[in-house]
Write a protein that holds these residues in place. Structure first.
Motif, mmCIF file in Angstrom:
data_model
loop_
_atom_site.group_PDB
_atom_site.id
_atom_site.type_symbol
_atom_site.label_atom_id
_atom_site.label_comp_id
_atom_site.label_asym_id
_atom_site.label_seq_id
_atom_site.Cartn_x
_atom_site.Cartn_y
_atom_site.Cartn_z
ATOM 1 N N VAL A 108 0.819 -1.215 0.000
ATOM 2 C CA VAL A 108 0.000 0.000 0.000
ATOM 3 C C VAL A 108 0.854 1.267 0.000
ATOM 4 O O VAL A 108 0.350 2.364 -0.253
ATOM 5 N N GLU A 109 2.154 1.145 0.265
ATOM 6 C CA GLU A 109 3.031 2.326 0.338
ATOM 7 C C GLU A 109 2.945 3.174 -0.918
ATOM 8 O O GLU A 109 2.953 4.410 -0.865
ATOM 9 N N THR A 110 2.824 2.533 -2.069
ATOM 10 C CA THR A 110 2.754 3.253 -3.340
ATOM 11 C C THR A 110 1.537 4.175 -3.403
ATOM 12 O O THR A 110 1.535 5.151 -4.148
ATOM 13 N N LEU A 111 0.503 3.875 -2.618
ATOM 14 C CA LEU A 111 -0.728 4.660 -2.636
ATOM 15 C C LEU A 111 -0.793 5.665 -1.489
ATOM 16 O O LEU A 111 -1.858 6.198 -1.187
ATOM 17 N N THR A 112 0.354 5.931 -0.840
ATOM 18 C CA THR A 112 0.373 6.875 0.287
ATOM 19 C C THR A 112 1.349 8.014 0.045
ATOM 20 O O THR A 112 1.988 8.496 0.976
ATOM 21 N N HIS A 113 1.481 8.446 -1.212
ATOM 22 C CA HIS A 113 2.307 9.604 -1.525
ATOM 23 C C HIS A 113 1.472 10.883 -1.408
ATOM 24 O O HIS A 113 0.238 10.835 -1.350
ATOM 25 N N THR A 114 2.162 12.011 -1.367
ATOM 26 C CA THR A 114 1.477 13.295 -1.260
ATOM 27 C C THR A 114 0.407 13.430 -2.347
ATOM 28 O O THR A 114 0.677 13.194 -3.525
ATOM 29 N N GLY A 115 -0.805 13.793 -1.921
ATOM 30 C CA GLY A 115 -1.920 13.936 -2.855
ATOM 31 C C GLY A 115 -2.812 12.710 -2.926
ATOM 32 O O GLY A 115 -3.955 12.799 -3.384
ATOM 33 N N ASN A 116 -2.313 11.541 -2.483
ATOM 34 C CA ASN A 116 -3.139 10.332 -2.487
ATOM 35 C C ASN A 116 -4.225 10.406 -1.410
ATOM 36 O O ASN A 116 -4.085 11.116 -0.418
ATOM 37 N N LYS A 117 -5.283 9.639 -1.611
ATOM 38 C CA LYS A 117 -6.382 9.544 -0.647
ATOM 39 C C LYS A 117 -6.409 8.128 -0.073
ATOM 40 O O LYS A 117 -6.072 7.155 -0.754
ATOM 41 N N PHE A 118 -6.849 8.026 1.181
ATOM 42 C CA PHE A 118 -7.046 6.703 1.767
ATOM 43 C C PHE A 118 -8.133 6.785 2.830
ATOM 44 O O PHE A 118 -8.571 7.874 3.229
ATOM 45 N N VAL A 119 -8.569 5.629 3.301
ATOM 46 C CA VAL A 119 -9.505 5.551 4.419
ATOM 47 C C VAL A 119 -8.812 4.833 5.570
ATOM 48 O O VAL A 119 -8.167 3.792 5.365
ATOM 49 N N LEU A 120 -8.914 5.408 6.765
ATOM 50 C CA LEU A 120 -8.424 4.744 7.967
ATOM 51 C C LEU A 120 -9.632 4.170 8.689
ATOM 52 O O LEU A 120 -10.498 4.914 9.178
ATOM 53 N N VAL A 176 -3.271 12.634 1.907
ATOM 54 C CA VAL A 176 -1.864 12.733 2.294
ATOM 55 C C VAL A 176 -1.330 14.125 1.956
ATOM 56 O O VAL A 176 -1.433 14.579 0.812
ATOM 57 N N GLN A 177 -0.753 14.787 2.956
ATOM 58 C CA GLN A 177 -0.188 16.125 2.764
ATOM 59 C C GLN A 177 1.330 16.113 2.685
ATOM 60 O O GLN A 177 1.937 16.941 2.017
ATOM 61 N N ASN A 178 1.960 15.159 3.370
ATOM 62 C CA ASN A 178 3.425 15.158 3.448
ATOM 63 C C ASN A 178 3.913 13.791 3.886
ATOM 64 O O ASN A 178 3.151 13.005 4.461
ATOM 65 N N ARG A 179 5.198 13.534 3.625
ATOM 66 C CA ARG A 179 5.825 12.283 4.076
ATOM 67 C C ARG A 179 7.236 12.578 4.570
ATOM 68 O O ARG A 179 7.910 13.455 4.050
ATOM 69 N N MET A 180 7.673 11.820 5.558
ATOM 70 C CA MET A 180 9.043 11.943 6.036
ATOM 71 C C MET A 180 9.664 10.552 6.128
ATOM 72 O O MET A 180 9.029 9.616 6.634
ATOM 73 N N GLU A 181 10.877 10.413 5.618
ATOM 74 C CA GLU A 181 11.552 9.128 5.667
ATOM 75 C C GLU A 181 12.043 8.872 7.086
ATOM 76 O O GLU A 181 12.722 9.710 7.679
ATOM 77 N N SER A 182 11.675 7.725 7.647
ATOM 78 C CA SER A 182 12.036 7.393 9.027
ATOM 79 C C SER A 182 12.530 5.952 9.074
ATOM 80 O O SER A 182 11.761 5.025 9.317
ATOM 81 N N GLY A 183 13.824 5.758 8.806
ATOM 82 C CA GLY A 183 14.394 4.411 8.821
ATOM 83 C C GLY A 183 13.727 3.518 7.801
ATOM 84 O O GLY A 183 13.693 3.828 6.609
#
Length: 570
Positions: free
Chosen positions: A467-479, A531-538
């Protein structure tokens, strides 16, 4: 960004005697993994008008008509002396043929492999071609004495960079680009492009990081004011930082202790497209790829890569009912080199029949190799769903390799610190996402509220998750927030391993949210997020998303909470 805008050509001066022609597509251009963020793209071409006139990198056939119209408004085609090509692919043939009809006096400038590809693409053995091997220069007058730097890699064996000492502009072809469309020609505020440039690197450059490092060493000798890229905004303000990042990202790949040899040939580009998607899936799971186009690779290099690799994957088109000779040669090298405890994989595309894929699969099975994913057979051009399957197959392959390589220390009991961190309380959720034909889901408990206005949350997504490919800035998801009491069934369902391309929502009750993602109807509540932003964390991406809609589905229910025994595994 509106995807309804018509394609156009933006013309802008960028240096002395030099203009850019940005052929812009505001929607996704092609079904290739590198375009999957769907932010549009620009096909950048350049016009240098001095005593001699040269065009650098005309765009592909999608833009042929509007590009030639834009050129015609700005100079006379009889004044065109040279067309310089950073690489040649069949997609450019229509534009180049049209240019030749209007300006038959053209001399093409390209690398030696580029000349071979060009004659084949234009079906014309008598073209006027200047071959640049690295020492030659081309003087356009007034100080524009162009220099050429061959920077080949397995995907683009003919890649050629061009340097203009008069303007200190380096025309980088595929290097340093990004697939994003907009009005901005240069990269002012360049940090906004970080995610796009990293994704572009991961898709296009990571599978041949060794060749990227070699290219960076060659290019370091030139005093450069600007990277004139093949796609996206020109690199001017972020030049130093992006160059450092390319070195760092390449080093991460070349220093990895676990690699996969990805060996392929491609007749019409379709098999190469599949290879690129598989490579993306492998590298996102933290395993390096040694990409090998066996049409342009010496047998000894193939042998060395296979010996070093933990596993290998072979891809082939089918031509006349057979695998091309370079693939058959490579298969022979693999069978004589790779011990059968190495993990194997096979893929290929075909027009009418897929005998080559069956032949390779049969030979490897007869030799006793274990397969890391089910053999992938694709008829004609791959679509979005096929690319998702390939990416997930690559990730599965990498995870199988890592599992086999697990060292004893990884199976030791968790330390007291790990146990303590594992007690951090988190609501148990399922993240679901859908875009076009692609859909995916994952179980998540690393979720935190991050902002009140607008309401926002952060969620940690492992790099190797499908699912990571669908969680870039601008993508939509449901939690989907799970409910205590009935959560175990959903938890068990989404924790089980899924095969590449397998429907995550089979046998699960769902309905469609306003943003198109699935809602689990048995959840306690759901939130529609952007999704508004992402930060690389390990080994994870920390995704920040704002909540745009939501609903409590059971007013009497209690949130399911997950208590982990350790901080090192789910």
């Amino acid at each position: 960004m509106s995807t309804n805008k018509p394609r156009d050509v933006q013309v802008y001066p960028i240096a002395t005697d030099t203009r850019i022609l940005r052929s812009r597509s505001w929607s996704r251009l092609r079904f290739e993994i590198e375009y999957a963020l769907a932010k549009g793209t620009t096909a950048n071409s350049y016009l240098i008008e001095s005593e001699k006139t040269a065009i650098i990198d005309p765009p592909g056939e999608t833009f042929t008509e509007i590009y030639l119209e834009a050129l015609q408004q700005r100079f006379h085609f009889e004044d065109l002396d040279y067309v310089i090509l950073g690489h040649v692919n069949p997609n450019r043939a229509a534009t180049l043929k049209a240019l030749l009809e209007i300006a038959p006096q053209i001399t093409f400038v390209c690398s030696n492999p580029g000349a071979i590809n060009l004659r084949a693409a234009l079906e014309n053995p008598d073209l006027q071609i200047l071959v640049m091997r690295g020492e030659e220069t081309l003087d356009l007058g007034n100080g524009h004495n162009l220099q050429f730097i061959p920077t080949p890699n397995p995907r683009y064996a003919d890649q050629l960079c061009t340097y203009d000492p008069q303007t200190e502009v380096l025309y980088t072809d595929k290097l340093f680009g990004a697939h994003v469309c907009g009005d901005q020609v240069f990269d002012e505020g360049w940090e906004v492009y970080n995610e796009d440039r990293r994704y572009y690197f991961d898709c296009l450059m990571a599978p041949h990081a060794r060749q990227v490092e070699t290219a960076l060493e060659k290019l370091a000798d030139f005093p450069v004011r600007m990277y004139a890229t093949g796609h996206g905004p020109l690199v001017r303000y972020g030049l130093i930082d992006l160059t450092k990042a390319y070195r760092q990202w390449s080093q991460q790949q070349t220093s990895a202790d676990l690699t996969v040899a990805l060996i392929y040939a491609s007749a019409y580009g379709n098999t190469a497209t599949l290879a690129q998607a598989i490579a993306r899936g492998i590298t996102k799971a933290g395993v390096a790829v040694e990409s090998i186009n066996c049409e342009f690779t010496e047998p000894e290099e193939i042998r060395a890569a296979v010996e070093k690799a933990g596993g290998f994957i072979i891809g082939s088109p089918t031509l006349g009912g057979h695998a091309p000779t370079p693939v058959q040669t490579a298969l022979g090298i693999v069978l004589s080199t790779a011990t059968n405890n190495k993990l194997a994989g096979v893929f290929g595309s075909f027009g009418w029949s897929g005998e080559a894929v069956d032949l390779i699969e049969g030979k490897l099975k007869d030799a006793g190799y274990r397969f890391g994913f089910d053999t992938i057979r694709v008829k004609f051009k791959p679509d979005d769903a096929t690319l998702q399957l390939c990416e997930e197959a690559g990730t599965d392959f990498a995870q199988a390799l890592k599992k086999a390589r697990k060292v004893r220390s990884q199976s030791l009991p968790a330390t007291s610190v790990e146990q303590a961190v594992g007690r951090i309380v988190g609501s148990l959720c399922v993240l679901t996402a859908k875009e076009g034909d692609r859909s995916s889901a994952m179980l998540a408990s690393w979720v935190s509220q991050a902002s009140f206005s607008p309401p926002g949350l952060t969620i940690a997504v492992a790099k190797e998750r499908a699912v990571e490919t669908l969680t870039h800035t601008g993508n939509k998801f449901v939690l989907n927030i799970l409910k205590e009491g009935n959560h175990l069934g959903l938890m068990k369902h989404f924790l089980k391993p899924f095969g590449p391309g397998q429907d995550r929502f089979a046998d699960v009750a769902t309905e469609e949210a306003e943003n198109g993602s699935p809602i689990l109807t048995n959840a306690l509540a759901y939130l529609e997020c952007s999704v508004q932003n992402r930060m690389e964390s390990g080994d994870h991406w920390l995704v920040y998303a704002t909540v745009e809609n939501g609903k409590l589905l059971d007013t009497d229910g209690v949130t399911a909470v997950h208590h982990r025994k350790s901080a090192t595994h789910y």
